[in-house]
Design a protein around this motif. Structure first.
Motif, PDB file in Angstrom:
ATOM      1  N   GLU A  13       0.823  -1.206   0.000  1.00  0.00           N
ATOM      2  CA  GLU A  13       0.000   0.000   0.000  1.00  0.00           C
ATOM      3  C   GLU A  13       0.857   1.256   0.000  1.00  0.00           C
ATOM      4  N   TYR A  14       1.948   1.238   0.773  1.00  0.00           N
ATOM      5  CA  TYR A  14       2.791   2.431   0.878  1.00  0.00           C
ATOM      6  C   TYR A  14       3.487   2.736  -0.452  1.00  0.00           C
ATOM      7  N   TYR A  15       4.024   1.705  -1.108  1.00  0.00           N
ATOM      8  CA  TYR A  15       4.749   1.930  -2.349  1.00  0.00           C
ATOM      9  C   TYR A  15       3.848   1.885  -3.579  1.00  0.00           C
ATOM     10  N   GLY A  16       2.592   1.459  -3.417  1.00  0.00           N
ATOM     11  CA  GLY A  16       1.677   1.373  -4.542  1.00  0.00           C
ATOM     12  C   GLY A  16       0.994   2.696  -4.840  1.00  0.00           C
ATOM     13  N   GLY A  17       0.052   2.643  -5.795  1.00  0.00           N
ATOM     14  CA  GLY A  17      -0.695   3.846  -6.147  1.00  0.00           C
ATOM     15  C   GLY A  17       0.211   4.954  -6.646  1.00  0.00           C
ATOM     16  N   ASP A  18       0.134   6.105  -6.019  1.00  0.00           N
ATOM     17  CA  ASP A  18       0.960   7.255  -6.399  1.00  0.00           C
ATOM     18  C   ASP A  18       2.359   7.201  -5.797  1.00  0.00           C
ATOM     19  N   GLY A  19       2.677   6.126  -5.079  1.00  0.00           N
ATOM     20  CA  GLY A  19       3.999   5.992  -4.500  1.00  0.00           C
ATOM     21  C   GLY A  19       4.103   6.617  -3.123  1.00  0.00           C
ATOM     22  N   PRO A  20       5.288   6.586  -2.536  1.00  0.00           N
ATOM     23  CA  PRO A  20       5.481   7.085  -1.167  1.00  0.00           C
ATOM     24  C   PRO A  20       5.215   8.588  -1.063  1.00  0.00           C
ATOM     25  N   SER A  21       4.804   8.998   0.129  1.00  0.00           N
ATOM     26  CA  SER A  21       4.625  10.422   0.421  1.00  0.00           C
ATOM     27  C   SER A  21       4.705  10.599   1.928  1.00  0.00           C
ATOM     28  N   PRO A  22       5.005  11.801   2.405  1.00  0.00           N
ATOM     29  CA  PRO A  22       4.994  12.033   3.849  1.00  0.00           C
ATOM     30  C   PRO A  22       3.637  11.722   4.467  1.00  0.00           C
ATOM     31  N   ALA A  23       2.554  12.022   3.757  1.00  0.00           N
ATOM     32  CA  ALA A  23       1.222  11.748   4.303  1.00  0.00           C
ATOM     33  C   ALA A  23       1.007  10.247   4.488  1.00  0.00           C
ATOM     34  N   LYS A  24       1.449   9.448   3.527  1.00  0.00           N
ATOM     35  CA  LYS A  24       1.304   7.991   3.652  1.00  0.00           C
ATOM     36  C   LYS A  24       2.199   7.456   4.763  1.00  0.00           C
ATOM     37  N   MET A  25       3.373   8.045   4.939  1.00  0.00           N
ATOM     38  CA  MET A  25       4.251   7.605   6.021  1.00  0.00           C
ATOM     39  C   MET A  25       3.622   7.926   7.376  1.00  0.00           C
ATOM     40  N   ALA A  47       0.984   6.051  12.286  1.00  0.00           N
ATOM     41  CA  ALA A  47      -0.139   6.222  13.207  1.00  0.00           C
ATOM     42  C   ALA A  47      -0.952   4.943  13.337  1.00  0.00           C
ATOM     43  N   GLU A  48      -1.113   4.211  12.252  1.00  0.00           N
ATOM     44  CA  GLU A  48      -1.947   3.019  12.267  1.00  0.00           C
ATOM     45  C   GLU A  48      -1.261   1.838  12.954  1.00  0.00           C
ATOM     46  N   LEU A  49       0.062   1.724  12.795  1.00  0.00           N
ATOM     47  CA  LEU A  49       0.747   0.505  13.207  1.00  0.00           C
ATOM     48  C   LEU A  49       1.758   0.691  14.339  1.00  0.00           C
ATOM     49  N   GLU A  50       2.407   1.835  14.389  1.00  0.00           N
ATOM     50  CA  GLU A  50       3.599   1.945  15.225  1.00  0.00           C
ATOM     51  C   GLU A  50       3.393   2.737  16.510  1.00  0.00           C
ATOM     52  N   TRP A  51       2.412   3.615  16.545  1.00  0.00           N
ATOM     53  CA  TRP A  51       2.169   4.462  17.712  1.00  0.00           C
ATOM     54  C   TRP A  51       0.769   4.211  18.254  1.00  0.00           C
ATOM     55  N   TYR A  52       0.668   4.166  19.565  1.00  0.00           N
ATOM     56  CA  TYR A  52      -0.631   4.009  20.216  1.00  0.00           C
ATOM     57  C   TYR A  52      -1.366   5.342  20.265  1.00  0.00           C
ATOM     58  N   ASP A  53      -0.666   6.395  20.665  1.00  0.00           N
ATOM     59  CA  ASP A  53      -1.234   7.736  20.703  1.00  0.00           C
ATOM     60  C   ASP A  53      -0.883   8.431  19.390  1.00  0.00           C
TER      61      ASP A  53
END
Length: 274
Positions: free
Chosen positions: A148-160, A165-171
């Motif tokens: 998902e991160y590398y697909g579509g329009d490719g990487p971006s700060p918003a996708k990062m 937020a979804e996977l690595e941080w609780y808050d």
């Protein structure tokens, strides 16, 4: 942190104390992960340790050389062993995140004389440690996130930012923008882009866990979406000298979200010579 990259092998550098026992720092395998982004805060909190941070092949900011192929944990462990030999290091401790923990376990199983103690965070070396079933785990999550991160329009700060937020941080409100940008930049290096479309390295280390003689702390985020604390407990039980610590109010990167708690736990464990 000062960095060097040998003619062959992982990029690496030193931080903290100028002498004393060496603790190798190994990052995770997610897009843009590298030693500074994963463990910069922990290393800063323990300047008395002699940190050797390593950006494994395909990660970080390599200066020279062709883009490496994505390695299996055992392949990366071989590269790490070569680096330790070139640096004249006979025995080291390891602090590792996710994929880096697999590399540490592989090296500890194959070259036990190289590893003193291991503190690993969020690492899943096998689907069912010790043959235990019915664990809360999502083995395909990492591959889906990378696609998902590398697909579509490719990487971006918003996708990062969304990934972190979804996977690595609780808050999610506390995800730091400098880390988002550092991870984004590292995810778009030639080496990262060259390996982005390659299949994730598949290697089940379940059969070698019994050969890991090093005392190992399995450190886990209470809300890790890749696998729950039940998986962490099963992994600690499957290791001959495994211990377990679960950090509340954290997800897959507790060392980034609650660095003081992780630094205290890891430092106490790695300093224990009993």
């Amino acid at each position: 942190m000062s960095a060097t990259e040998p003619a062959a092998g992982p990029a690496h550098g030193w931080d903290g104390a100028a002498d004393g026992p060496v603790t190798v720092v190994l990052h995770g395998g997610g897009p843009g992960c590298h030693a500074a982004s994963d463990f910069g805060a922990v290393m800063a909190l323990r300047p008395g340790r002699r940190w050797l941070w390593v950006d494994l092949p395909g990660h970080g900011f390599p200066v020279t050389g062709p883009p490496p192929a994505r390695r299996t944990p055992s392949g990366a462990a071989h590269a790490l062993a070569g680096l330790l030999e070139r640096l004249g290091l006979d025995r080291v401790d390891v602090l590792a995140q996710s994929y880096g923990g697999l590399v540490a376990l592989s090296l500890a199983a194959g070259r036990p004389e190289r590893i003193g103690r291991i503190a690993l965070i969020g690492s899943r070396p096998t689907p069912a440690p010790g043959g235990t079933g019915r664990l809360r785990t999502d083995p395909g999550l990492g591959s889906r996130v990378r696609a998902e991160y590398y697909g579509g329009d490719g990487p971006s700060p918003a996708k990062m930012r969304a990934l972190m937020a979804e996977l690595e941080w609780y808050d999610t409100s506390r995800v730091p923008e400098p880390t988002v940008l550092a991870r984004y930049r590292a995810s778009t290096t030639p080496a990262a882009l060259a390996t982005a479309a390659l299949p994730a390295p598949a290697e089940d280390l379940g059969q070698v866990l019994g050969a890991v003689a090093a005392p190992t702390l399995v450190l886990w985020g209470r809300h890790d979406p890749f696998a729950g604390p039940d998986y962490a407990a099963a992994l600690a039980d499957a290791l001959p000298r495994g211990d377990l610590a679960v950090v509340g109010r954290t997800a897959h990167h507790p060392q980034a979200e609650r660095p003081a708690a992780v630094a205290a736990l890891a430092d106490a464990f790695l300093s224990d010579r009993s």
